[in-house]
Design a protein around this motif. Structure first.
Motif, PDB file in Angstrom:
ATOM      1  N   ILE A 134     -47.708 -36.210 -30.678  1.00 42.82           N
ATOM      2  CA  ILE A 134     -46.306 -35.826 -30.483  1.00 42.82           C
ATOM      3  C   ILE A 134     -46.115 -34.317 -30.538  1.00 42.82           C
ATOM      4  CG2 ILE A 134     -43.983 -35.985 -31.459  1.00 42.82           C
ATOM      5  CD1 ILE A 134     -44.600 -38.797 -32.301  1.00 42.82           C
ATOM      6  N   PHE A 174     -48.015 -36.894 -23.343  1.00 45.73           N
ATOM      7  CA  PHE A 174     -46.793 -37.299 -24.045  1.00 45.73           C
ATOM      8  C   PHE A 174     -45.669 -36.306 -23.805  1.00 45.73           C
ATOM      9  CE2 PHE A 174     -43.974 -36.952 -27.697  1.00 45.73           C
ATOM     10  CZ  PHE A 174     -43.523 -38.260 -27.831  1.00 45.73           C
ATOM     11  N   ASN A 175     -45.967 -35.020 -23.961  1.00 46.36           N
ATOM     12  CA  ASN A 175     -44.930 -34.001 -23.818  1.00 46.36           C
ATOM     13  C   ASN A 175     -44.458 -33.872 -22.375  1.00 46.36           C
ATOM     14  OD1 ASN A 175     -44.465 -32.350 -26.488  1.00 46.36           O
ATOM     15  ND2 ASN A 175     -46.648 -32.767 -26.420  1.00 46.36           N
ATOM     16  N   LEU A 211     -42.257 -36.789 -21.777  1.00 48.51           N
ATOM     17  CA  LEU A 211     -40.971 -36.585 -22.436  1.00 48.51           C
ATOM     18  C   LEU A 211     -40.078 -35.667 -21.616  1.00 48.51           C
ATOM     19  CD1 LEU A 211     -39.146 -36.960 -24.917  1.00 48.51           C
ATOM     20  CD2 LEU A 211     -40.319 -35.014 -25.960  1.00 48.51           C
ATOM     21  N   VAL A 271     -35.274 -45.005 -26.093  1.00 46.78           N
ATOM     22  CA  VAL A 271     -36.493 -44.197 -26.027  1.00 46.78           C
ATOM     23  C   VAL A 271     -36.364 -42.943 -26.883  1.00 46.78           C
ATOM     24  CG1 VAL A 271     -37.924 -42.781 -24.511  1.00 46.78           C
ATOM     25  CG2 VAL A 271     -37.203 -45.054 -23.771  1.00 46.78           C
ATOM     26  N   PHE A 272     -35.254 -42.214 -26.740  1.00 52.00           N
ATOM     27  CA  PHE A 272     -35.093 -40.963 -27.481  1.00 52.00           C
ATOM     28  C   PHE A 272     -34.886 -41.215 -28.972  1.00 52.00           C
ATOM     29  CE2 PHE A 272     -33.535 -39.199 -23.279  1.00 52.00           C
ATOM     30  CZ  PHE A 272     -34.700 -38.481 -23.051  1.00 52.00           C
ATOM     31  N   GLU A 299     -38.338 -42.021 -30.352  1.00 55.39           N
ATOM     32  CA  GLU A 299     -39.126 -40.779 -30.366  1.00 55.39           C
ATOM     33  C   GLU A 299     -38.723 -39.881 -31.534  1.00 55.39           C
ATOM     34  OE1 GLU A 299     -39.353 -36.431 -29.146  1.00 55.39           O
ATOM     35  OE2 GLU A 299     -37.618 -37.701 -28.727  1.00 55.39           O
ATOM     36  N   TYR A 300     -37.422 -39.800 -31.817  1.00 55.24           N
ATOM     37  CA  TYR A 300     -36.954 -38.971 -32.939  1.00 55.24           C
ATOM     38  C   TYR A 300     -37.406 -39.559 -34.275  1.00 55.24           C
ATOM     39  CZ  TYR A 300     -33.771 -36.602 -36.145  1.00 55.24           C
ATOM     40  OH  TYR A 300     -33.246 -35.877 -37.192  1.00 55.24           O
ATOM     41  N   ARG A 307     -41.015 -38.832 -34.863  1.00 56.99           N
ATOM     42  CA  ARG A 307     -41.214 -37.448 -35.304  1.00 56.99           C
ATOM     43  C   ARG A 307     -40.978 -37.321 -36.808  1.00 56.99           C
ATOM     44  NH1 ARG A 307     -41.563 -33.482 -31.363  1.00 56.99           N
ATOM     45  NH2 ARG A 307     -41.233 -34.215 -29.229  1.00 56.99           N
ATOM     46  N   ASP A 349     -33.246 -31.950 -31.571  1.00 49.33           N
ATOM     47  CA  ASP A 349     -33.562 -33.352 -31.283  1.00 49.33           C
ATOM     48  C   ASP A 349     -32.463 -34.281 -31.779  1.00 49.33           C
ATOM     49  OD1 ASP A 349     -35.916 -32.505 -30.178  1.00 49.33           O
ATOM     50  OD2 ASP A 349     -37.135 -32.934 -31.948  1.00 49.33           O
TER      51      ASP A 349
END
Length: 297
Positions: free
Chosen positions: A34, A45-46, A49, A86-87, A90-91, A94, A113
């Motif tokens: 990540i 991944f990035n 994203l 998805v977001f 992802e958060y 993290r 984020d």
């Protein structure tokens, strides 16, 4: 939290200091994917994203077009929910994989984020907040880290520090401009209100003064009397000087910052002489190689 913690620096970009201690754990492997892009998985991944962020922004723009929004309303709703899920995941990932979740949440990118997904949840209560999802575009700042352009972030950091150094001067200057604008607005109200319906109140006159002094000039309100036109001409000329003053302050601060950095690099490590030329390779007093020359070796 200090304002300096919000300014992105090299540590915020690399974030190795926040990696889990156990390098063999799943959290550490997830962290590398990540947050790091020195591996194939991390780069994929990035990049993926970024494509999701671009797609969500384009979708948001299309939704603002009434004809398209009506024709594909249900499709947009489904895609919006997909992006939200998805977001959000992802958060949360993290926060899970970093060593100190609170530290990351309060960091520059952590705040970005979080604010990027808040409008999606606020939409259930305030539909107008939906368009604030455009805040996701700020997440694209990570592109500097992925393509190894961290040096550009340092340049922006120097400019921000220069702005903060002159913040008090700029604040005093802006306060003076506010007072001047208020006075000029009242003055135009006194002169124009008996003859010009556009200056029907002091707030309306102050609005005109702000539009004029900033050289925007919408033209929806204009003076009609000779006295009003003379004052308007003065304000228009004054507007150019007002724009130049804070620009000059910031430019001088940036130049001073870089000059200090250059002088620091030209300080002799042996005799501490600071009077070396900017392109000097050796100290003119003792002949010791300067820092740049030593790096080249």
């Amino acid at each position: 939290m200090s304002l300096f913690h919000i300014i992105p620096d090299r540590h915020d970009v690399v974030q190795d200091h926040n990696a889990p201690k156990d390098k063999n754990s799943f959290r550490h492997k997830l962290y590398v994917v990540i947050f790091q892009n020195n591996t194939r998985a991390g780069r994929l991944f990035n990049v993926g994203l970024f494509l999701f962020i671009f797609a969500s922004i384009i979708l948001l723009i299309l939704e603002s077009v009434e004809s398209i929004s009506i024709a594909y309303d249900k499709v947009f709703d489904i895609i919006d929910y997909v992006f939200l899920i998805v977001f959000s995941i992802e958060y949360l990932l993290r926060l899970y994989c970093v060593r100190d979740a609170k530290k990351y949440a309060l960091s520059f990118y952590g705040i970005i984020d979080f604010l990027a997904i808040v409008p999606s949840y606020m939409e259930f209560f305030l539909p107008n907040w939906h368009m604030l999802m455009a805040f996701r575009c700020f997440r694209l700042l990570r592109i500097f880290r992925i393509f190894r352009m961290v040096r550009l972030l340092d340049e922006s950091r120097y400019m921000m520090l220069a702005l903060l150094r002159n913040f008090n001067k700029i604040l005093v200057f802006l306060f003076f401009i506010v007072l001047l604008t208020l006075f000029l607005g009242v003055l135009l109200y006194v002169i124009e209100s008996p003859y010009n319906p556009g200056f029907s109140s002091i707030p309306q006159s102050v609005y005109w003064a702000i539009v004029t002094i900033t050289t925007v000039g919408y033209g929806d309100v204009a003076p009609m009397t000779i006295g009003g036109k003379m004052i308007a001409s003065f304000i228009m000329i004054l507007g150019y000087a007002i724009i130049a003053v804070p620009t000059g302050m910031l430019s001088a601060a940036v130049v001073t910052k870089y000059r200090d950095m250059d002088n620091a690099s030209r300080t002799c490590p042996h005799c501490h002489n600071k009077n070396n030329a900017s392109d000097a390779l050796y100290c003119k007093i003792c002949g010791t190689p300067l820092s740049d020359n030593m790096k080249q070796k």
